[in-house]
Structure formats: structure tokens, C-alpha cells
Write a protein that holds these residues in place. Sequence first.
Motif, PDB file in Angstrom:
ATOM      1  N   ALA A   1      10.656   9.086   8.823  1.00  0.00           N
ATOM      2  CA  ALA A   1      11.665   8.672   7.862  1.00  0.00           C
ATOM      3  C   ALA A   1      13.028   9.271   8.202  1.00  0.00           C
ATOM      4  O   ALA A   1      14.058   8.751   7.760  1.00  0.00           O
ATOM      5  CB  ALA A   1      11.258   9.081   6.450  1.00  0.00           C
ATOM      6  N   ARG A   2      13.049  10.347   9.020  1.00  0.00           N
ATOM      7  CA  ARG A   2      14.320  11.019   9.301  1.00  0.00           C
ATOM      8  C   ARG A   2      14.531  11.369  10.762  1.00  0.00           C
ATOM      9  O   ARG A   2      15.608  11.808  11.136  1.00  0.00           O
ATOM     10  CB  ARG A   2      14.427  12.299   8.471  1.00  0.00           C
ATOM     11  CG  ARG A   2      14.365  12.042   6.981  1.00  0.00           C
ATOM     12  CD  ARG A   2      14.882  13.203   6.183  1.00  0.00           C
ATOM     13  NE  ARG A   2      14.749  12.947   4.752  1.00  0.00           N
ATOM     14  CZ  ARG A   2      15.267  13.721   3.806  1.00  0.00           C
ATOM     15  NH1 ARG A   2      15.950  14.796   4.135  1.00  0.00           N
ATOM     16  NH2 ARG A   2      15.086  13.421   2.534  1.00  0.00           N
ATOM     17  N   THR A   3      13.530  11.197  11.593  1.00  0.00           N
ATOM     18  CA  THR A   3      13.673  11.594  12.977  1.00  0.00           C
ATOM     19  C   THR A   3      14.289  10.470  13.802  1.00  0.00           C
ATOM     20  O   THR A   3      14.680   9.424  13.269  1.00  0.00           O
ATOM     21  CB  THR A   3      12.309  12.004  13.563  1.00  0.00           C
ATOM     22  OG1 THR A   3      12.516  12.574  14.855  1.00  0.00           O
ATOM     23  CG2 THR A   3      11.390  10.802  13.700  1.00  0.00           C
TER      24      THR A   3
ATOM     25  N   THR B   1       8.864   2.101   4.900  1.00  0.00           N
ATOM     26  CA  THR B   1       8.104   2.411   3.680  1.00  0.00           C
ATOM     27  C   THR B   1       8.225   3.883   3.314  1.00  0.00           C
ATOM     28  O   THR B   1       8.299   4.233   2.130  1.00  0.00           O
ATOM     29  CB  THR B   1       6.609   2.043   3.817  1.00  0.00           C
ATOM     30  OG1 THR B   1       5.969   2.888   4.789  1.00  0.00           O
ATOM     31  CG2 THR B   1       6.423   0.588   4.192  1.00  0.00           C
ATOM     32  N   LYS B   2       8.252   4.740   4.315  1.00  0.00           N
ATOM     33  CA  LYS B   2       8.344   6.168   4.027  1.00  0.00           C
ATOM     34  C   LYS B   2       9.743   6.540   3.543  1.00  0.00           C
ATOM     35  O   LYS B   2       9.899   7.445   2.709  1.00  0.00           O
ATOM     36  CB  LYS B   2       7.959   6.975   5.269  1.00  0.00           C
ATOM     37  CG  LYS B   2       6.492   6.799   5.664  1.00  0.00           C
ATOM     38  CD  LYS B   2       5.545   7.121   4.512  1.00  0.00           C
ATOM     39  CE  LYS B   2       4.083   7.047   4.912  1.00  0.00           C
ATOM     40  NZ  LYS B   2       3.166   7.379   3.811  1.00  0.00           N
TER      41      LYS B   2
ATOM     42  N   VAL C   1       0.825  -1.209   0.000  1.00  0.00           N
ATOM     43  CA  VAL C   1       0.000   0.000   0.000  1.00  0.00           C
ATOM     44  C   VAL C   1       0.860   1.261   0.000  1.00  0.00           C
ATOM     45  O   VAL C   1       0.586   2.211  -0.740  1.00  0.00           O
ATOM     46  CB  VAL C   1      -0.948   0.009   1.214  1.00  0.00           C
ATOM     47  CG1 VAL C   1      -1.717   1.324   1.295  1.00  0.00           C
ATOM     48  CG2 VAL C   1      -1.927  -1.169   1.127  1.00  0.00           C
ATOM     49  N   ASN C   2       1.902   1.285   0.819  1.00  0.00           N
ATOM     50  CA  ASN C   2       2.670   2.508   1.040  1.00  0.00           C
ATOM     51  C   ASN C   2       3.752   2.769  -0.005  1.00  0.00           C
ATOM     52  O   ASN C   2       4.160   3.922  -0.191  1.00  0.00           O
ATOM     53  CB  ASN C   2       3.319   2.481   2.421  1.00  0.00           C
ATOM     54  CG  ASN C   2       2.314   2.562   3.552  1.00  0.00           C
ATOM     55  OD1 ASN C   2       1.122   2.414   3.339  1.00  0.00           O
ATOM     56  ND2 ASN C   2       2.788   2.784   4.763  1.00  0.00           N
ATOM     57  N   VAL C   3       4.241   1.726  -0.652  1.00  0.00           N
ATOM     58  CA  VAL C   3       5.356   1.884  -1.599  1.00  0.00           C
ATOM     59  C   VAL C   3       4.983   1.422  -3.009  1.00  0.00           C
ATOM     60  O   VAL C   3       5.114   2.175  -3.977  1.00  0.00           O
ATOM     61  CB  VAL C   3       6.603   1.108  -1.118  1.00  0.00           C
ATOM     62  CG1 VAL C   3       7.767   1.324  -2.090  1.00  0.00           C
ATOM     63  CG2 VAL C   3       7.006   1.549   0.277  1.00  0.00           C
TER      64      VAL C   3
END
Length: 250
Positions: free
Chosen positions: A144-146, A158-159, A114-116
Motif C-alpha cells: 500500500a505504501r512501498t 484494496t489495501k 473480499v478485501n474492502v
Amino acid sequence: MGALAGRTALVTGASRGIGRGIAERLGRDGARVGVHYGRNEAAAKETVAAIEAAGGSAFAIGVELGLPGDAEALWEEFDRHADGVDVLVNNAGIGTSSALGQIDEEEYDRVFAVNVKAPHFIVKRGLGRLRDGGRVINISSGLARTAAMPDLMAYSMTKGALDVFTRDLSKVLGPRGITVNSVAPGIIDTDNTAELLHGTEGGWAQAAALSALGRVGETADVADVVAFLASDGGRWVTGSWVDATGGSLT
């Protein structure tokens, strides 16, 4: 005349939450909005009605993502209402995942499908419909970066994948004048975060404290960023990851 007058937008997962906020905002800016939903037709019709009540134009598209042939089915439904798209917002996604010790292969495959996979093939199948000078906006996440949240590992992965898709796709579509960007929300007050914010003692205060601005985000906070990128004002921004966490990463 709105900033998007005469243009057509498609927002996946637009029946509720952040997706609905984006769809309503693009509708107010003059776009004709395709409101995609997976299962909740009633909620999608409410979004369409809200856009129309504000003077805009919209139509609903019901296709469940994460299944074989989902992208083709989505565009077949879209083609019944419009002959091309100017703004594509890949917002639909599964917003959580089980921790490493609990997740099984079925859940893992589902969240990635679903996400990718879905956004990837929605773009691939939509290339002939996406007009030159258009916009692709992928809804990522601050996770995704925190700092790591290992209980949401698969979701965060996925993000990260979606952000790589954004970066590379911007090079593919750049020659056509199409910009591609990721917008990364933090904690936003939606039904997806209701348990955290409203069902946990002190949850709202803890979430607000993560932001440099000292509050919990609203769907409009994300929708306004998307609207900028969709407008002519965002014409020189592409391949970017836009932090829409309210300073939660600082």
C-alpha cells in the motif's frame, strides 16, 4: 493470567497463514478466539485444536466472504458462541490479483468484495457487539505504501482503501475508547507465498534481501505486533499504519 484474559477475539481468515498465527497468539494471551474460515473447515479445526492444546479456548466460524449477506451471516454464526467481541482482526483477504492487462471485471469485483467491502460491513454489522475499549485491527500490506508492483495493482489498491477505512474509523470509534489500526506485513513465509519463496530459484534470497533485517518474515512476526495493539499496552495507538515489513520500506 494472560494480557487478554476474559476477552473475546474474532480473527477472519484464521485457518492458515498470518491469520492462524494471530489467532494462536491471541489465544496464548488468554482471549477466547473465534477462528473464521471461508472454505477450509479442516484447517480451521486444526487452528482451534492448536489453541486448545496450548491451554486456550477457541471456536470455528465458517462463512465465505465476498458474497451478499456475508457480514450478517458471520455475526449470526458468531452469536452462537459469544455475546460480544473485544478484539476484531480483519485479516481475511485475497492475496493476489492479475495485472492490468489480464484482470477482468469479475476478478476485480471479487478482490474488492473480499478485501474492502467485507471488512467494512463486518465492522458496520458488528458495532453493537464490539465492546467499549475494544480493538479493531486491519491487516494491510507493505504494498500500500512501498514501490509500485504494477502486476498486483488491484490487490494493492484494496489495501490502500483498507488503510483509509482504518484512519477514518478510528475517529468514529474513538469516543467509545476503541482503537483502530492497520498492520502492514511484508513478505511472510506462508502457503500464499510458497511459490515465490520456495518454487522460484533464488526467491528466498531475493525476498530476504528486501528486509533491513536480512530475512524473510514469519507469521509470529506479524502476530506479535497485532498482540501488542490488542493489549492494554496499545491503548494510545489508534488511526495508525504500523509497518511490519521488517524494514522492507526503508
